[in-house]
Design a protein around this motif. Structure first.
Motif, PDB file in Angstrom:
ATOM      1  N   LEU A 195       0.843  -1.185   0.000  1.00 44.70           N
ATOM      2  CA  LEU A 195       0.000   0.000   0.000  1.00 44.70           C
ATOM      3  C   LEU A 195       0.882   1.239   0.000  1.00 44.70           C
ATOM      4  O   LEU A 195       1.840   1.326   0.739  1.00 44.70           O
ATOM      5  CB  LEU A 195      -0.875  -0.027   1.251  1.00 44.70           C
ATOM      6  N   VAL A 219       1.572   4.302   1.399  1.00 46.08           N
ATOM      7  CA  VAL A 219       1.159   5.080   2.572  1.00 46.08           C
ATOM      8  C   VAL A 219       1.442   6.550   2.305  1.00 46.08           C
ATOM      9  O   VAL A 219       2.452   6.909   1.717  1.00 46.08           O
ATOM     10  CB  VAL A 219       1.943   4.608   3.811  1.00 46.08           C
ATOM     11  N   PRO A 223       2.675  10.290   2.558  1.00 43.97           N
ATOM     12  CA  PRO A 223       3.930  10.772   3.163  1.00 43.97           C
ATOM     13  C   PRO A 223       3.696  11.444   4.498  1.00 43.97           C
ATOM     14  O   PRO A 223       4.572  11.415   5.365  1.00 43.97           O
ATOM     15  CB  PRO A 223       4.475  11.775   2.131  1.00 43.97           C
ATOM     16  N   LEU A 224       2.510  12.046   4.672  1.00 51.30           N
ATOM     17  CA  LEU A 224       2.245  12.702   5.945  1.00 51.30           C
ATOM     18  C   LEU A 224       2.262  11.676   7.067  1.00 51.30           C
ATOM     19  O   LEU A 224       2.871  11.871   8.115  1.00 51.30           O
ATOM     20  CB  LEU A 224       0.885  13.400   5.891  1.00 51.30           C
ATOM     21  N   ILE A 225       1.619  10.508   6.817  1.00 52.38           N
ATOM     22  CA  ILE A 225       1.594   9.480   7.858  1.00 52.38           C
ATOM     23  C   ILE A 225       2.996   8.944   8.110  1.00 52.38           C
ATOM     24  O   ILE A 225       3.416   8.746   9.252  1.00 52.38           O
ATOM     25  CB  ILE A 225       0.639   8.344   7.436  1.00 52.38           C
ATOM     26  N   ARG A 226       3.748   8.741   7.017  1.00 53.47           N
ATOM     27  CA  ARG A 226       5.115   8.227   7.192  1.00 53.47           C
ATOM     28  C   ARG A 226       5.963   9.231   7.945  1.00 53.47           C
ATOM     29  O   ARG A 226       6.736   8.875   8.842  1.00 53.47           O
ATOM     30  CB  ARG A 226       5.740   7.920   5.838  1.00 53.47           C
ATOM     31  N   PHE A 227       5.830  10.521   7.569  1.00 50.85           N
ATOM     32  CA  PHE A 227       6.566  11.571   8.262  1.00 50.85           C
ATOM     33  C   PHE A 227       6.189  11.593   9.740  1.00 50.85           C
ATOM     34  O   PHE A 227       7.062  11.686  10.622  1.00 50.85           O
ATOM     35  CB  PHE A 227       6.243  12.906   7.598  1.00 50.85           C
ATOM     36  N   ARG A 287       5.001   9.126  11.592  1.00 57.85           N
ATOM     37  CA  ARG A 287       5.513   7.954  12.288  1.00 57.85           C
ATOM     38  C   ARG A 287       6.981   8.101  12.611  1.00 57.85           C
ATOM     39  O   ARG A 287       7.407   7.899  13.753  1.00 57.85           O
ATOM     40  CB  ARG A 287       5.351   6.717  11.406  1.00 57.85           C
ATOM     41  N   TRP A 288       7.775   8.456  11.577  1.00 61.64           N
ATOM     42  CA  TRP A 288       9.226   8.530  11.816  1.00 61.64           C
ATOM     43  C   TRP A 288       9.570   9.670  12.763  1.00 61.64           C
ATOM     44  O   TRP A 288      10.468   9.534  13.596  1.00 61.64           O
ATOM     45  CB  TRP A 288       9.968   8.693  10.492  1.00 61.64           C
ATOM     46  N   PHE A 299       7.663  10.927  15.174  1.00 62.93           N
ATOM     47  CA  PHE A 299       7.286  10.549  16.530  1.00 62.93           C
ATOM     48  C   PHE A 299       8.273   9.545  17.093  1.00 62.93           C
ATOM     49  O   PHE A 299       8.614   9.571  18.277  1.00 62.93           O
ATOM     50  CB  PHE A 299       5.875   9.952  16.542  1.00 62.93           C
ATOM     51  N   LEU A 300       8.757   8.614  16.236  1.00 67.47           N
ATOM     52  CA  LEU A 300       9.741   7.637  16.706  1.00 67.47           C
ATOM     53  C   LEU A 300      11.006   8.348  17.156  1.00 67.47           C
ATOM     54  O   LEU A 300      11.547   8.092  18.236  1.00 67.47           O
ATOM     55  CB  LEU A 300      10.052   6.644  15.582  1.00 67.47           C
ATOM     56  N   ALA A 331      11.345  11.493  18.010  1.00 65.40           N
ATOM     57  CA  ALA A 331      11.065  12.293  19.201  1.00 65.40           C
ATOM     58  C   ALA A 331      11.007  11.409  20.445  1.00 65.40           C
ATOM     59  O   ALA A 331      11.497  11.777  21.509  1.00 65.40           O
ATOM     60  CB  ALA A 331       9.747  13.041  19.018  1.00 65.40           C
ATOM     61  N   GLY A 332      10.414  10.232  20.302  1.00 64.71           N
ATOM     62  CA  GLY A 332      10.319   9.333  21.446  1.00 64.71           C
ATOM     63  C   GLY A 332      11.680   8.872  21.912  1.00 64.71           C
ATOM     64  O   GLY A 332      11.960   8.835  23.120  1.00 64.71           O
ATOM     65  N   ILE A 333      12.557   8.510  20.957  1.00 64.14           N
ATOM     66  CA  ILE A 333      13.903   8.070  21.340  1.00 64.14           C
ATOM     67  C   ILE A 333      14.617   9.198  22.065  1.00 64.14           C
ATOM     68  O   ILE A 333      15.248   8.998  23.117  1.00 64.14           O
ATOM     69  CB  ILE A 333      14.693   7.618  20.098  1.00 64.14           C
ATOM     70  N   TRP A 372      13.314  11.774  23.657  1.00 65.78           N
ATOM     71  CA  TRP A 372      12.694  12.012  24.959  1.00 65.78           C
ATOM     72  C   TRP A 372      13.118  10.954  25.980  1.00 65.78           C
ATOM     73  O   TRP A 372      13.440  11.266  27.122  1.00 65.78           O
ATOM     74  CB  TRP A 372      11.174  12.019  24.804  1.00 65.78           C
TER      75      TRP A 372
END
Lengths: 103, 83
Positions: free
Chosen positions: B8, B10, B12-16, B18-19, B21-22, B24-26, B28
């Motif tokens: 599918l 996906v 680019p907004l969703i991919r952007f 996800r990456w 947030f990932l 940012a999480g690391i 944080w």
């Protein structure tokens, strides 16, 4: 016990080869999907991303979100939840633990 | 397993999302881990300094209570308590 240990060690390469033979086609299948779905966005996608964010914001402001069907709203919530979930996965990676901070 | 759907595309907004947030999480998780470790190390140092004083206080308290108990038993038995 020494005999079983030596037989286990001699089977090591055979087992490793079995694991590789099992994993390679499945890994290739994973790569086939990952190359399209999981790839990070390239700089060429920036205008699309920007327009997407704008569309979200204007949609939120004009109140269009109230007119979405329940199915659409449910799907949007699922996708949002998944995207936010990646923050917590990243936090687990950053603190190098699953549950708590081991200080 | 033979007829899986095509990959599918996906958005680019969703991919952007996800990456980012990932990442940012690391970041944080790492930042918070460092800050909490610093605080915990400072606390550990303070506690280590306090440890001999605190241990001495607890030992003295224990000794006092033991002596009281023995004195009470002695009085009950009729014998005079030790000084």
């Amino acid at each position: 016990m020494a005999k079983s240990l030596s037989s286990l060690l001699s089977k090591g390469p055979v087992v490793a080869k079995g694991v590789v033979d099992f994993a390679t086609p499945r890994f290739n299948l994973f790569l086939k999907y990952a190359r399209v779905e999981l790839v990070p966005p390239t700089p060429a996608d920036i205008p699309q991303i920007r327009s997407g964010i704008q569309k979200l914001l204007t949609g939120f402001r004009t109140g269009k979100w109230k007119e979405a069907s329940v199915k659409e709203a449910w799907l949007n919530s699922l996708v949002t939840a998944e995207v936010v979930l990646w923050f917590f996965i990243g936090e687990c990676i950053g603190k190098r633990s699953i549950v708590g901070y081991h200080v | 397993m033979a007829d899986l759907p095509a990959p599918l595309r996906v958005s680019p907004l969703i991919r952007f999302g996800r990456w980012s947030f990932l990442a940012a999480g690391i970041a944080w998780g790492a930042i918070r881990h460092r800050s909490l470790s610093k605080k915990e190390n400072a606390l550990r140092e303070i506690e280590a300094k306090q440890k001999p004083i605190r241990d001495a206080k607890l030992a003295a308290e224990k000794k006092r209570l033991a002596k009281e108990e023995l004195d009470y038993l002695a009085r009950q038995a009729g014998a005079p308590p030790e000084p």
